[in-house]
Design a protein around this motif. Structure first.
Motif, PDB file in Angstrom:
ATOM      1  N   GLN A 106       0.872  -1.161   0.000  1.00 43.08           N
ATOM      2  CA  GLN A 106       0.000   0.000   0.000  1.00 43.08           C
ATOM      3  C   GLN A 106       0.919   1.224   0.000  1.00 43.08           C
ATOM      4  O   GLN A 106       1.996   1.197   0.572  1.00 43.08           O
ATOM      5  N   SER A 156       1.369   4.854   1.444  1.00 43.06           N
ATOM      6  CA  SER A 156       0.846   5.751   2.479  1.00 43.06           C
ATOM      7  C   SER A 156       1.446   7.132   2.236  1.00 43.06           C
ATOM      8  O   SER A 156       2.657   7.276   2.171  1.00 43.06           O
ATOM      9  N   VAL A 157       0.583   8.132   2.074  1.00 40.92           N
ATOM     10  CA  VAL A 157       1.052   9.490   1.738  1.00 40.92           C
ATOM     11  C   VAL A 157       0.682  10.456   2.864  1.00 40.92           C
ATOM     12  O   VAL A 157      -0.444  10.417   3.386  1.00 40.92           O
ATOM     13  N   PHE A 158       1.622  11.328   3.204  1.00 38.46           N
ATOM     14  CA  PHE A 158       1.354  12.338   4.226  1.00 38.46           C
ATOM     15  C   PHE A 158       0.478  13.443   3.642  1.00 38.46           C
ATOM     16  O   PHE A 158       0.757  13.995   2.587  1.00 38.46           O
ATOM     17  N   GLU A 180      -1.211  17.126   4.551  1.00 36.86           N
ATOM     18  CA  GLU A 180      -1.374  18.186   5.532  1.00 36.86           C
ATOM     19  C   GLU A 180      -2.795  18.694   5.412  1.00 36.86           C
ATOM     20  O   GLU A 180      -3.480  18.434   4.430  1.00 36.86           O
ATOM     21  N   GLN A 236      -5.585  19.146  -1.427  1.00 39.12           N
ATOM     22  CA  GLN A 236      -4.399  18.296  -1.580  1.00 39.12           C
ATOM     23  C   GLN A 236      -4.780  16.884  -2.059  1.00 39.12           C
ATOM     24  O   GLN A 236      -4.091  16.302  -2.885  1.00 39.12           O
ATOM     25  N   TYR A 267      -3.565  16.907  10.340  1.00 33.45           N
ATOM     26  CA  TYR A 267      -2.885  16.225   9.243  1.00 33.45           C
ATOM     27  C   TYR A 267      -3.508  14.845   9.066  1.00 33.45           C
ATOM     28  O   TYR A 267      -4.327  14.421   9.903  1.00 33.45           O
ATOM     29  N   ILE A 320      -3.241  10.731   6.836  1.00 33.53           N
ATOM     30  CA  ILE A 320      -2.493   9.773   6.027  1.00 33.53           C
ATOM     31  C   ILE A 320      -3.453   9.225   4.974  1.00 33.53           C
ATOM     32  O   ILE A 320      -4.536   8.755   5.305  1.00 33.53           O
ATOM     33  N   ARG A 339      -4.107   6.395   2.326  1.00 34.84           N
ATOM     34  CA  ARG A 339      -3.633   5.040   2.024  1.00 34.84           C
ATOM     35  C   ARG A 339      -4.229   4.615   0.693  1.00 34.84           C
ATOM     36  O   ARG A 339      -5.440   4.679   0.500  1.00 34.84           O
ATOM     37  N   GLY A 370       6.997  15.798  -4.767  1.00 29.76           N
ATOM     38  CA  GLY A 370       7.293  16.320  -3.428  1.00 29.76           C
ATOM     39  C   GLY A 370       6.457  15.743  -2.304  1.00 29.76           C
ATOM     40  O   GLY A 370       6.424  16.313  -1.219  1.00 29.76           O
ATOM     41  N   ILE A 424       5.547  13.116   0.695  1.00 27.59           N
ATOM     42  CA  ILE A 424       6.234  12.207   1.603  1.00 27.59           C
ATOM     43  C   ILE A 424       5.391  10.952   1.683  1.00 27.59           C
ATOM     44  O   ILE A 424       4.185  11.018   1.915  1.00 27.59           O
ATOM     45  N   LEU A 425       6.028   9.812   1.433  1.00 23.34           N
ATOM     46  CA  LEU A 425       5.240   8.579   1.452  1.00 23.34           C
ATOM     47  C   LEU A 425       6.085   7.415   1.921  1.00 23.34           C
ATOM     48  O   LEU A 425       7.315   7.487   2.014  1.00 23.34           O
ATOM     49  N   THR A 426       5.387   6.337   2.219  1.00 26.96           N
ATOM     50  CA  THR A 426       6.075   5.117   2.617  1.00 26.96           C
ATOM     51  C   THR A 426       5.271   3.941   2.054  1.00 26.96           C
ATOM     52  O   THR A 426       4.078   4.072   1.823  1.00 26.96           O
ATOM     53  N   THR A 462       3.781   0.236   2.568  1.00 28.21           N
ATOM     54  CA  THR A 462       3.411  -0.598   3.698  1.00 28.21           C
ATOM     55  C   THR A 462       2.859  -1.914   3.183  1.00 28.21           C
ATOM     56  O   THR A 462       1.886  -1.924   2.415  1.00 28.21           O
TER      57      THR A 462
END
Ligand SMILES: [Zn+2]
Lengths: 143, 432
Positions: free
Chosen positions: A5, A7-9, A11, A16, A42, A44, A46, A63, A65-67, A69
């Motif tokens: 998956q 996961s994006v930050f 704000e 957005q 804020y 997340i 998914r 630009g 921020i994501l991870t 998972t």
């Protein structure tokens, strides 16, 4: 076979989310599932998409921020009580679910649940022991 | 084992130090009154004469001097001795307007170098050491000050000056430098270069004296680890003499002010009122022994705290904390002094980038403080609870540092507004 998956930050800024979905659509990435967790300030986002690698690259370039998972996906028959049966099995075997959400497509007429659990191996063992199969990438149309 | 340059002075009783200060202040005020018309006019304006100053208890009656006065009196207006008796000029690297120039008689040079010698011996320097001075030489006081102090201690002095890292490292290895004096950022650069070139085995450094710019405890640990030395702080300013106005000892818990030459006060930067020892405020110095440039009550704009607890090194001079910020940058929120540098320190300690923005506002007659912090890939997680926990610990760390609640707002990277490449750190909506 690992399913990731994205996961994006997020704000707390109007627009957005639309920016991200447009960005993916413009680049021909199809979404399979989407879920948002948020506080007042804020959140997340998914995402499950058909082409994870491509989506990851596009989002990073812009630009975000994501991870990534790893998640587990299970198909349940589209009938009453099927989901509650599955959740009972997990609860009875002490599987700690961090969060879950569903795919918005129904391949093969089934509902698909996306699970993020504390212990992925344990979930795998419990599913195997109860004769429940995990969804494959092909099954739900992921590359 | 403690190491003093002038033990009878550095470990004198507090009563003795006070007696020296009383006597020297009275004489200095007379000297200034008679020889510095610029300051005499300021005293007259305040209705103060030398007769009003009988001891340090009367110091608060004297007018302040600021950098603006130095610019106005440029170049000769604050001199206390004729040029024929001066032997040196040093100057500060001012950012705007006229440079500040300071004058020295031979006696002034001697006392300044004594102060630097005390600093070198406080870090364990002896005549058997090789003291490698990589501060700039010239108008800047760093090189000349430590160079003179090193001579007085009897160290073999290497007047390297700044720059040319290859030569610095070659001399350091070939000539066995044991003490390095430079800016903390150059020390970090040297440490990295030594690591890159695999020279660590050939380096004999044991201590470093680092000053002339702000540095954090994290930087200290980093330099100490990379160079395998003890890193000490030194403080000074050209207006007062140069490096060595105060210096760190083996205790590494603040810098001893050379109180036989300089009287330190802490004032409220808003009102000018003198604050009791232990309170945070702007540092003010009076030079009580200098002849050629005898500044009284000079406002440094550095914010710090003075403490007079017994020090393990045996020195009795008051200790000043590392400056926590500049009075120019100070914000007053809910009656509490807040410095951007304090917030920056907390962010770095908690693993956030030092790119932040402080928003102060007033809601329902009460001040609010918000710190915008950029999210980083390292701090991000798919788990909301984990991010919330990190946010909570950041809020707690800010509260511990500032004494008031600050709301934390996590934002996406590169969203904090910049003007001409320089970030806007403070937005105070109360003034609008
Ligand atoms: Zn000490």
């Amino acid at each position: 076979m690992k399913i990731n998956q994205i996961s994006v930050f997020l704000e707390n800024r109007t627009g957005q989310l639309a920016e991200i979905t447009h960005l993916l659509a413009d680049n021909g990435v199809d979404m399979r599932a989407i879920s948002i967790a948020e506080t007042a300030d804020y959140g997340i986002l998914r995402l499950l998409v058909d082409d994870t690698e491509r989506a990851e690259g596009i989002l990073r370039e812009n630009g975000n921020i994501l991870t990534l998972t790893p998640v587990t996906i299970v198909g349940v028959p589209d009938e009453p009580a099927a989901l509650s049966k599955l959740l009972s099995v997990l609860a009875d075997n002490g599987v700690d679910i961090v969060y879950m959400y569903s795919l918005f497509t129904h391949p093969g007429g089934k509902a698909y649940m996306v699970f993020r659990v504390a212990d992925k191996d344990k979930l795998s063992d419990v599913l195997d022991a109860n004769g429940i199969s995990k969804a494959t990438k092909e099954e739900i149309g992921l590359k | 084992m403690a190491n003093y340059y002038q033990p009878e002075i550095e470990t004198a009783s507090p009563e003795q130090i006070r007696a020296w200060q009383d006597e020297r202040l009275v004489a200095q005020v007379k000297h200034v009154w008679d020889n510095v018309p610029y300051y005499r006019a300021k005293m007259e304006e305040k209705g103060v004469t030398p007769d009003d100053i009988k001891s340090c208890a009367d110091l608060h009656k004297l007018p302040f001097l600021t950098k603006d006065d130095l610019r106005e009196a440029y170049p000769y207006g604050l001199m206390g001795k004729p040029l024929s008796e001066c032997v040196r000029i040093q100057s500060t690297s001012g950012t705007t307007g006229k440079r500040v120039v300071a004058f020295y008689t031979q006696k002034d040079i001697d006392l300044w170098e004594d102060c630097c010698a005390r600093a070198i011996m406080a870090v364990g320097g002896t005549k058997d050491d090789v003291c490698h001075v990589s501060y700039g030489y010239g108008l800047f006081t760093g090189g000349p000050g430590l160079n003179g102090g090193s001579h007085k201690v009897g160290c073999l002095t290497l007047p390297m000056s700044s720059g040319n890292t290859d030569r610095q490292l070659q001399f350091m290895c070939d000539l066995g430098s044991t003490i390095i004096c430079c800016t903390p950022s150059y020390a970090e650069y040297l440490a990295e270069s030594i690591e890159e070139r695999g020279l660590k085995d050939q380096i004999k450094l044991k201590a470093g004296i680092f000053g002339a710019e702000a540095w954090s405890e994290n930087m200290r640990h980093d330099i100490e680890e990379k160079l395998g030395i003890k890193a000490y702080d030194i403080y000074g300013l050209t207006e007062i003499s140069g490096p060595g106005v105060s210096f760190e000892c083996e205790d590494q818990t603040g810098m001893h002010i050379n109180e036989d030459h300089f009287i330190a006060e802490i004032i409220n930067p808003e009102t000018g009122e003198v604050l009791p020892e232990g309170e945070k405020g702007e540092l003010v110095f009076s030079c009580i022994t200098k002849e050629a440039f005898p500044l009284l009550r000079y406002r440094t704009k550095d914010i710090c705290v003075l403490t007079r607890e017994k020090c393990s090194c045996g020195r009795t001079f008051v200790k000043m904390s590392k400056p926590m910020g500049r009075s120019d940058d100070m914000l007053i929120v809910k009656g509490v002094n807040v410095f951007p540098s304090q917030i920056e320190q907390v962010l770095l300690e908690q693993g956030y980038p030092a790119n932040y923005q402080i928003v102060v506002d007033r809601v329902n007659h009460s001040d609010t403080l918000e710190v915008m912090v950029e999210m980083t890939p390292e701090n991000f997680s798919d788990n909301l609870g984990q991010i919330t926990e990190m946010e909570k610990s950041l809020v707690a760390a800010l509260k511990a540092m500032l004494g008031i609640y600050a709301k934390v707002k996590l934002v996406a990277p590169k969203t904090i507004a910049r003007s001409e490449g320089k970030a806007v750190r403070i937005i105070d909506k109360r003034k609008i």
